[in-house]
Enzyme design. Structure first.
Site, PDB file in Angstrom:
ATOM      1  N   GLU A  44       0.843  -1.199   0.000  1.00 53.13           N
ATOM      2  CA  GLU A  44       0.000   0.000   0.000  1.00 53.13           C
ATOM      3  C   GLU A  44       0.877   1.247   0.000  1.00 53.13           C
ATOM      4  OE1 GLU A  44      -1.408   1.811   3.824  1.00 53.13           O
ATOM      5  OE2 GLU A  44      -1.597  -0.298   4.424  1.00 53.13           O
ATOM      6  N   LYS A  61      -7.733  -3.651  10.085  1.00 54.41           N
ATOM      7  CA  LYS A  61      -6.420  -3.138  10.460  1.00 54.41           C
ATOM      8  C   LYS A  61      -6.514  -2.665  11.910  1.00 54.41           C
ATOM      9  CE  LYS A  61      -3.603   0.979   9.438  1.00 54.41           C
ATOM     10  NZ  LYS A  61      -3.383   2.082   8.464  1.00 54.41           N
TER      11      LYS A  61
END
Length: 208
Positions: free
Chosen positions: A40, A129
């Site tokens: 990411e 997350k």
């Protein structure tokens, strides 16, 4: 929780904050060679979308590339239009989560409490997350895992190192996001390679 996200055992997500488009190919190759398949690029630094495009050009077929610090539906559109398939955020915004799901992205929003976790899953998140992990010790992960739907991917992010992964796995973590302990802008390529290999060596020992 939807079923689009079928990660490999204990995925490690490389968080490449500040990655430039020029640096992306060399950094990406090192990480892919070490075993990373989820990368990411946080959007709160210039050039993130172009860096995502550069990574996609050299990524293996099984790699998943996308954006981090995605806070708005405009961020989702930006990453999707760059070719990214991964949406990661530091927060739980059900509207943004649902929009990213509607655009067929893999969605991993940030949560820190059971209430946020359930809101994220209800909005369609594919995994969670756990951020910042410094505030969510293994004991808290274990407690959250005990009340969330079985099989929910739980990925601590923040301060994760090769030597502190085991207690989180024992508590129920299923993967990790790795930022500054792996990559910082301008990192020496040899140091990046050594760090990436150390994370995967730790992962391998935990999978035995």
């Amino acid at each position: 929780m939807t079923t689009l996200f079928s990660p490999p055992a204990m995925p490690l997500v490389a968080i490449l904050r500040g990655l430039t488009p020029a640096e992306a190919p060399d950094v990406g190759r090192i990480l892919f060679d070490a075993g990373f398949r989820m990368l990411e690029v946080p959007l709160n630094r210039p050039g993130a979308a172009d860096a995502i495009k550069a990574l996609l050009k050299i990524a293996p077929d099984d790699a998943v590339i996308g954006g981090g610090t995605m806070l708005t539906v405009a961020h989702v559109d930006e990453v999707k239009e760059a070719g990214g398939r991964l949406m990661v955020s530091p927060n739980c915004d059900p509207d943004v989560i649902a929009y990213a799901v509607s655009r067929n992205m893999i969605v991993l929003p940030g949560v820190a409490t059971p209430s946020e976790a359930f809101r994220a899953l209800q909005a369609g998140a594919h995994g969670l997350k756990l951020f910042p992990a410094e505030m969510i010790p293994p004991a808290a992960v274990k407690a959250m895992a005990s009340v969330l739907p079985p099989g929910t991917p739980l990925m601590p992010v923040g301060g994760i190192r090769p030597d502190n992964m085991a207690p989180y796995v024992d508590a129920g973590a299923t993967g990790f996001g790795i930022g500054g302990q792996l990559y910082k802008p301008g990192v020496d390529q040899a140091a990046l390679k050594a760090s990436a290999e150390a994370f995967f060596a730790s992962r391998a020992s935990l999978l035995r």
